[in-house]
Design an enzyme around this catalytic site. Structure first.
Site, PDB file in Angstrom:
ATOM      1  N   ARG A 111      23.673  54.817  75.768  1.00 57.32           N
ATOM      2  CA  ARG A 111      24.594  54.496  76.873  1.00 57.32           C
ATOM      3  C   ARG A 111      24.172  55.320  78.080  1.00 57.32           C
ATOM      4  NH1 ARG A 111      29.186  56.354  79.268  1.00 57.32           N
ATOM      5  NH2 ARG A 111      30.770  54.836  79.825  1.00 57.32           N
ATOM      6  N   LYS A 152      25.644  64.147  81.383  1.00 54.36           N
ATOM      7  CA  LYS A 152      26.774  64.967  80.902  1.00 54.36           C
ATOM      8  C   LYS A 152      26.550  66.451  81.154  1.00 54.36           C
ATOM      9  CE  LYS A 152      28.922  61.582  78.018  1.00 54.36           C
ATOM     10  NZ  LYS A 152      29.153  61.012  76.699  1.00 54.36           N
TER      11      LYS A 152
HETATM   12  N1  HH2 Z   1      30.916  58.606  77.394  1.00 53.38           N
HETATM   13  C1  HH2 Z   1      31.730  58.363  78.453  1.00 53.38           C
HETATM   14  C2  HH2 Z   1      32.544  57.225  78.432  1.00 53.38           C
HETATM   15  N2  HH2 Z   1      32.526  56.349  77.419  1.00 53.38           N
HETATM   16  N3  HH2 Z   1      31.657  55.673  75.320  1.00 53.38           N
HETATM   17  C3  HH2 Z   1      30.843  55.902  74.270  1.00 53.38           C
HETATM   18  N4  HH2 Z   1      30.814  55.026  73.248  1.00 53.38           N
HETATM   19  N5  HH2 Z   1      30.042  57.007  74.211  1.00 53.38           N
HETATM   20  C4  HH2 Z   1      30.019  57.947  75.206  1.00 53.38           C
HETATM   21  O1  HH2 Z   1      29.279  58.948  75.082  1.00 53.38           O
HETATM   22  C5  HH2 Z   1      30.876  57.731  76.338  1.00 53.38           C
HETATM   23  C6  HH2 Z   1      31.702  56.562  76.366  1.00 53.38           C
HETATM   24  C7  HH2 Z   1      31.736  59.282  79.622  1.00 53.38           C
HETATM   25  O2  HH2 Z   1      30.838  58.888  80.618  1.00 53.38           O
HETATM   26  P1  HH2 Z   1      31.209  58.074  81.960  1.00 53.38           P
HETATM   27  O3  HH2 Z   1      31.725  56.716  81.651  1.00 53.38           O
HETATM   28  O4  HH2 Z   1      30.043  58.099  82.858  1.00 53.38           O
HETATM   29  O5  HH2 Z   1      32.301  58.952  82.659  1.00 53.38           O
HETATM   30  P2  HH2 Z   1      33.874  58.787  82.813  1.00 53.38           P
HETATM   31  O6  HH2 Z   1      34.471  58.832  81.446  1.00 53.38           O
HETATM   32  O7  HH2 Z   1      34.244  59.986  83.676  1.00 53.38           O
HETATM   33  O8  HH2 Z   1      34.152  57.476  83.491  1.00 53.38           O
END
Ligand code: HH2
Length: 262
Positions: free
Chosen positions: A242, A208
């Site tokens: 995660r 992040k």
């Molecule tokens: N962060 C993201 C997405 N989903 N769910 C939970 N429970 N906690 C988190 O911190 C969280 C989440 C963001 O990360 P990522 O899936 O890599 O990116 P994107 O939302 O751009 O697909």
């Protein structure tokens, strides 16, 4: 050992791996690889939540995620569906997912709570201030930890009022979702204060942008910061991390847990 939740993004625009696994076959092999590396949970998502991301309609999100969930659910790891939409959650549970990861904590589709209750599924309730389009504009709190905790307590009440057993609920402070660097650091530093909610804590720091605000790293080069922040989250009470980089995080956790003494 803390559990690792491996990220399987079936999206063209996720902030760190968008477009890499948009093809279902690619996403499935990536998920299998993460499971082999030690992910206890595979978090399949079909819509990016990065700041400013485009909205995806339910049909498209479902089309992206359903085949991936179905294939991965046949393996050893549990599968969670990263969605806020009832129709997508329902299709994923039908396809074998056992957890719904709702980053809007039932504020998009409150019926997700009763769906999880009916299906005996788990539910992750995450804190976010605002929505992905606006959340980083000027996040503000009285006390970020107290405010996040009060929000999560209220969301737990909403879920249980809809019939979901408290034992099925996990909470997440939502690192990076409507937070400044200092808000994120406070939440990680004082994560232990969320333990009085009585539910397991999930934390996602992986790759992040708060890491870049500390070390200037590019999104493709945040492994050190991801591992350091993940380990401290674990040390401060997180039970589920995660992460995108499961193998490296598992290696680091194993050593950290041995040093910490179990
Ligand atoms: N962060 C993201 C997405 N989903 N769910 C939970 N429970 N906690 C988190 O911190 C969280 C989440 C963001 O990360 P990522 O899936 O890599 O990116 P994107 O939302 O751009 O697909």
């Amino acid at each position: 050992m803390a559990k690792l939740m491996g990220v399987v993004n079936v999206t063209p625009d996720s902030f760190s791996d968008g477009g890499l696994y948009l093809d279902a076959g690619e996403a499935i092999s990536h998920g299998r690889e993460l499971a082999a590396q030690g992910a206890a949970i595979l978090d399949v998502g079909g819509e990016s939540t990065r700041p400013g991301a485009a909205e995806v309609d339910a049909a498209e999100e479902r089309e992206r995620t359903e085949p991936v969930v179905a294939a991965l659910a046949a393996g050893e790891a549990a599968v969670s569906i990263d969605t806020s939409k009832l129709a997508v959650a329902e299709a994923a549970l039908d396809a074998g997912a056992t957890i719904v990861n709702d980053v809007t904590a039932l504020r998009t589709d409150p019926e997700i709570a009763s769906l999880c209750a009916e299906r005996g599924a788990g539910l992750i309730l995450m804190h976010m201030q605002g929505n992905p389009r606006t959340m980083q504009q000027s996040p503000a709190y009285d006390d970020v930890v107290d405010d996040v905790k009060a929000f999560l307590a209220e969301r737990i009440d909403a879920a249980t009022a809809a019939g979901l057993a408290e034992e099925r609920i996990w909470v997440d402070p939502g690192i990076g979702f409507g937070k400044t660097l200092e808000h994120n650091l406070q939440l990680l530093r004082r994560l232990g204060e969320l333990r009085s909610l009585g539910r397991p804590i999930v934390v996602g720091t992986s790759r992040k942008s708060f890491i870049a605000k500390i070390d200037g790293s590019e999104v493709t080069d945040r492994l050190g910061g991801s591992i350091a922040s993940g380990l401290l989250a674990w040390r401060n009470g997180a039970e589920v991390l995660r992460v995108h980089d499961v193998a490296e995080t598992a290696e680091a956790l194993r050593v950290a847990e041995a040093v910490a003494g179990g």
